[in-house]
Design a protein around this motif. Sequence first.
Motif, short mmCIF file in Angstrom:
data_model
loop_
_atom_site.label_atom_id
_atom_site.label_comp_id
_atom_site.label_asym_id
_atom_site.label_seq_id
_atom_site.Cartn_x
_atom_site.Cartn_y
_atom_site.Cartn_z
N TYR A 188 -4.45 -0.78 4.37
CA TYR A 188 -3.07 -1.23 4.24
C TYR A 188 -2.17 -0.13 4.80
N ASP A 189 -1.63 -0.36 5.98
CA ASP A 189 -0.66 0.58 6.53
C ASP A 189 0.66 0.45 5.77
N ALA A 191 4.03 -0.56 4.53
CA ALA A 191 4.65 -1.86 4.67
C ALA A 191 6.16 -1.79 4.87
N GLU A 198 2.90 -6.91 1.12
CA GLU A 198 1.72 -6.07 0.85
C GLU A 198 1.24 -6.28 -0.58
N LYS A 202 -2.45 -7.95 -1.83
CA LYS A 202 -3.35 -7.27 -2.76
C LYS A 202 -3.58 -8.10 -4.02
N ARG A 227 -7.10 -4.87 8.69
CA ARG A 227 -5.91 -4.03 8.55
C ARG A 227 -4.66 -4.91 8.34
N ALA A 228 -3.80 -4.48 7.43
CA ALA A 228 -2.46 -5.04 7.29
C ALA A 228 -1.48 -3.99 7.79
N THR A 246 -6.10 -7.39 12.63
CA THR A 246 -4.82 -6.92 12.09
C THR A 246 -3.99 -8.12 11.65
N TYR A 249 2.48 -7.74 8.52
CA TYR A 249 3.32 -8.07 7.35
C TYR A 249 4.44 -9.03 7.74
#
Length: 267
Positions: A188-189, A191, A198, A202, A227-228, A246, A249
């Motif tokens: 999770y990059d 947000a 995000e 989750k 990946r987000a 990917t 968001y």
Amino acid sequence: MPVLLRLAVVLLGVLASPVVARELTDEERAIAMEFAMHDAIFTLYHETGHLLVGELGIPVLGKEEDAADSLAVILILNYTADLDERYNTLIDVADGWYINAGESTGDGIDDLSFYDEHSLDIQRAYATVCMMVGADPDEFADVAEVYEMDVERQDACGPVYAQAEAAWMTLLDPHFGETPADRIAIVYDDAGDYADIEASLKEWQVMESLAGLLASTFALPGPVTLRAAQCGEANAFYDPDAHEITYCYEMGAQMYDLYRATYAEDQ
């Protein structure tokens, strides 16, 4: 809100006269996020189709985007334990494309993206409904009725679904197995302004559930990443060089806003 009531609102009201937006109630906010998360689930299953084609070297005849849509429906119907949840997911996805079709048409036929690798949104909506009806005609009879799908077309959807499922299962059969869970990374990059998206990803365990499915169902040849991230646009994609899916968001936010604009307005 009952599933078919949502569906009827879309089909009967999306092109209605101008309306005035209002604040969402807490219940409507929850339903709007559910709508967004259902789209995220389908989107990630769709990108899984691209990932399996790329990682496993699976041949695809025809448009890969259409094949990935078909696989997403098949995986959701076969691997989602909660019966109501899997059906609601597919109905929300079909509704989303139906709404988007009205917006993407623009002023006329010249505004349609015929050159795009994806089928038109309206085609994707009806194709999804046809797959649903083909898989379970009794359960989805009311959905077909709301979408004004005639009996002959409903009957034809059975072979459509059966052919798609048989084709995918034949191609995937040599690759069924397991992949060690530690070879499927979830990232999770940051947000930024999309912290609510995000948090919902989750809470719904969207990427975690997909990672579990991949690990328990397919023998992948190498590590992959889910990946987000913030992408600067509403999108999702598979990168074969990075072996990575990917989910942006912004896409979750767009679907949340789509629900708000369509369903939660004062007439």
